[in-house]
Design a protein around this motif. Structure first.
Motif, PDB file in Angstrom:
ATOM      1  N   ILE A  69       9.063   2.424   1.249  1.00 15.47           N
ATOM      2  CA  ILE A  69       8.992   2.263  -0.206  1.00 15.47           C
ATOM      3  C   ILE A  69       9.386   0.831  -0.547  1.00 15.47           C
ATOM      4  O   ILE A  69      10.306   0.263   0.068  1.00 15.47           O
ATOM      5  CB  ILE A  69       9.899   3.280  -0.929  1.00 15.47           C
ATOM      6  CG1 ILE A  69       9.649   3.260  -2.436  1.00 15.47           C
ATOM      7  CG2 ILE A  69      11.378   3.059  -0.600  1.00 15.47           C
ATOM      8  CD1 ILE A  69      10.356   4.398  -3.192  1.00 15.47           C
ATOM      9  N   SER A  70       8.688   0.244  -1.504  1.00 10.28           N
ATOM     10  CA  SER A  70       9.021  -1.113  -1.941  1.00 10.28           C
ATOM     11  C   SER A  70       8.639  -1.260  -3.407  1.00 10.28           C
ATOM     12  O   SER A  70       7.914  -0.429  -3.958  1.00 10.28           O
ATOM     13  CB  SER A  70       8.302  -2.163  -1.088  1.00 10.28           C
ATOM     14  OG  SER A  70       6.898  -2.045  -1.215  1.00 10.28           O
ATOM     15  N   ARG A  71       9.135  -2.334  -4.005  1.00 11.91           N
ATOM     16  CA  ARG A  71       8.859  -2.567  -5.425  1.00 11.91           C
ATOM     17  C   ARG A  71       8.657  -4.054  -5.651  1.00 11.91           C
ATOM     18  O   ARG A  71       9.306  -4.889  -5.001  1.00 11.91           O
ATOM     19  CB  ARG A  71       9.995  -2.033  -6.297  1.00 11.91           C
ATOM     20  CG  ARG A  71      11.343  -2.678  -6.043  1.00 11.91           C
ATOM     21  CD  ARG A  71      12.492  -1.841  -6.615  1.00 11.91           C
ATOM     22  NE  ARG A  71      12.417  -1.720  -8.070  1.00 11.91           N
ATOM     23  CZ  ARG A  71      13.104  -0.814  -8.763  1.00 11.91           C
ATOM     24  NH1 ARG A  71      13.903   0.033  -8.148  1.00 11.91           N
ATOM     25  NH2 ARG A  71      13.000  -0.779 -10.088  1.00 11.91           N
ATOM     26  N   ASN A  73       9.130  -6.284  -8.752  1.00 14.08           N
ATOM     27  CA  ASN A  73       9.621  -6.293 -10.131  1.00 14.08           C
ATOM     28  C   ASN A  73       8.815  -7.227 -11.025  1.00 14.08           C
ATOM     29  O   ASN A  73       8.730  -7.005 -12.237  1.00 14.08           O
ATOM     30  CB  ASN A  73      11.092  -6.666 -10.165  1.00 14.08           C
ATOM     31  CG  ASN A  73      11.989  -5.568  -9.615  1.00 14.08           C
ATOM     32  OD1 ASN A  73      11.572  -4.416  -9.491  1.00 14.08           O
ATOM     33  ND2 ASN A  73      13.207  -5.929  -9.258  1.00 14.08           N
ATOM     34  N   ALA A  74       8.211  -8.254 -10.453  1.00 21.25           N
ATOM     35  CA  ALA A  74       7.390  -9.169 -11.249  1.00 21.25           C
ATOM     36  C   ALA A  74       6.110  -8.488 -11.731  1.00 21.25           C
ATOM     37  O   ALA A  74       5.549  -8.862 -12.767  1.00 21.25           O
ATOM     38  CB  ALA A  74       7.054 -10.403 -10.431  1.00 21.25           C
ATOM     39  N   LYS A  75       5.647  -7.496 -10.975  1.00 22.87           N
ATOM     40  CA  LYS A  75       4.409  -6.798 -11.335  1.00 22.87           C
ATOM     41  C   LYS A  75       4.668  -5.402 -11.887  1.00 22.87           C
ATOM     42  O   LYS A  75       3.716  -4.663 -12.157  1.00 22.87           O
ATOM     43  CB  LYS A  75       3.500  -6.693 -10.107  1.00 22.87           C
ATOM     44  CG  LYS A  75       3.003  -8.033  -9.585  1.00 22.87           C
ATOM     45  CD  LYS A  75       2.072  -7.834  -8.400  1.00 22.87           C
ATOM     46  CE  LYS A  75       1.539  -9.167  -7.899  1.00 22.87           C
ATOM     47  NZ  LYS A  75       0.639  -8.990  -6.717  1.00 22.87           N
ATOM     48  N   ASN A  76       5.955  -5.025 -12.019  1.00 21.81           N
ATOM     49  CA  ASN A  76       6.287  -3.664 -12.488  1.00 21.81           C
ATOM     50  C   ASN A  76       5.545  -2.605 -11.668  1.00 21.81           C
ATOM     51  O   ASN A  76       4.984  -1.640 -12.228  1.00 21.81           O
ATOM     52  CB  ASN A  76       5.953  -3.499 -13.975  1.00 21.81           C
ATOM     53  CG  ASN A  76       6.980  -4.151 -14.877  1.00 21.81           C
ATOM     54  OD1 ASN A  76       7.831  -4.889 -14.419  1.00 21.81           O
ATOM     55  ND2 ASN A  76       6.880  -3.871 -16.162  1.00 21.81           N
ATOM     56  N   THR A  77       5.538  -2.784 -10.361  1.00 23.67           N
ATOM     57  CA  THR A  77       4.761  -1.897  -9.498  1.00 23.67           C
ATOM     58  C   THR A  77       5.612  -1.405  -8.335  1.00 23.67           C
ATOM     59  O   THR A  77       6.345  -2.167  -7.710  1.00 23.67           O
ATOM     60  CB  THR A  77       3.507  -2.612  -8.971  1.00 23.67           C
ATOM     61  OG1 THR A  77       2.705  -3.035 -10.084  1.00 23.67           O
ATOM     62  CG2 THR A  77       2.679  -1.685  -8.098  1.00 23.67           C
ATOM     63  N   LEU A  78       5.471  -0.130  -8.060  1.00 27.08           N
ATOM     64  CA  LEU A  78       6.124   0.537  -6.940  1.00 27.08           C
ATOM     65  C   LEU A  78       5.067   0.844  -5.886  1.00 27.08           C
ATOM     66  O   LEU A  78       3.928   1.177  -6.235  1.00 27.08           O
ATOM     67  CB  LEU A  78       6.765   1.836  -7.421  1.00 27.08           C
ATOM     68  CG  LEU A  78       7.494   2.689  -6.382  1.00 27.08           C
ATOM     69  CD1 LEU A  78       8.816   2.024  -5.993  1.00 27.08           C
ATOM     70  CD2 LEU A  78       7.733   4.091  -6.922  1.00 27.08           C
ATOM     71  N   TYR A  79       5.458   0.725  -4.622  1.00 29.51           N
ATOM     72  CA  TYR A  79       4.521   0.982  -3.524  1.00 29.51           C
ATOM     73  C   TYR A  79       5.091   2.011  -2.556  1.00 29.51           C
ATOM     74  O   TYR A  79       6.300   2.180  -2.445  1.00 29.51           O
ATOM     75  CB  TYR A  79       4.237  -0.307  -2.743  1.00 29.51           C
ATOM     76  CG  TYR A  79       3.664  -1.418  -3.579  1.00 29.51           C
ATOM     77  CD1 TYR A  79       4.478  -2.449  -4.053  1.00 29.51           C
ATOM     78  CD2 TYR A  79       2.309  -1.444  -3.905  1.00 29.51           C
ATOM     79  CE1 TYR A  79       3.955  -3.484  -4.821  1.00 29.51           C
ATOM     80  CE2 TYR A  79       1.785  -2.469  -4.673  1.00 29.51           C
ATOM     81  CZ  TYR A  79       2.614  -3.484  -5.131  1.00 29.51           C
ATOM     82  OH  TYR A  79       2.091  -4.488  -5.900  1.00 29.51           O
ATOM     83  N   LEU A  80       4.187   2.652  -1.821  1.00 32.02           N
ATOM     84  CA  LEU A  80       4.576   3.483  -0.692  1.00 32.02           C
ATOM     85  C   LEU A  80       3.577   3.213   0.427  1.00 32.02           C
ATOM     86  O   LEU A  80       2.415   3.601   0.334  1.00 32.02           O
ATOM     87  CB  LEU A  80       4.583   4.965  -1.048  1.00 32.02           C
ATOM     88  CG  LEU A  80       5.088   5.883   0.066  1.00 32.02           C
ATOM     89  CD1 LEU A  80       6.587   5.665   0.301  1.00 32.02           C
ATOM     90  CD2 LEU A  80       4.831   7.355  -0.269  1.00 32.02           C
TER      91      LEU A  80
END
Length: 114
Positions: A69-71, A73-80
């Motif tokens: 899991i990562s995020r 913050n500059a793009k307001n996006t969460l990843y998996l």
């Protein structure tokens, strides 16, 4: 209005990889606790991975070493990032945010099958 929009699901063969994304709007993403949950047919929704604003992460035992899991913050996006996928990873995956309330995305289907 808080919105969470997932993308990146699909059909993949066992052993393959997928990356899910969740674009978030309407809340202070930097400070939110963000998570991915999943729900397989006939089963309860379960936590897959969580990340808090300070960068601490935790994972379900079933995905440790395979999922990340990562995020951004500059793009307001969460990843998996999901690697070495197994048939038992098949489920609808949901993005979840906790900041002044609990919010859910609409879900994205992940199917692992040959």
């Amino acid at each position: 209005q808080v919105q969470l929009v997932e993308s990146g699901g699909g059909l993949v063969q066992p052993g393959g990889s997928l990356r899910l994304s969740c674009e978030v709007s309407g809340l202070l993403f930097d400070f939110a606790t963000m998570a991915w949950f999943r729900q397989a047919p006939g089963r309860e929704r379960e936590l897959v991975a969580r990340t808090v604003s300070g960068g601490v992460t935790n994972y379900a035992d079933s995905v440790k070493g395979r999922f990340t899991i990562s995020r951004d913050n500059a793009k307001n996006t969460l990843y998996l990032q999901m690697n070495t996928l197994k048939a038992e990873d098949t489920a609808v995956y949901y993005c979840n945010a906790n900041w002044g309330g609990t919010y859910w995305g609409q879900g994205t289907q992940v199917t692992v099958s040959s």
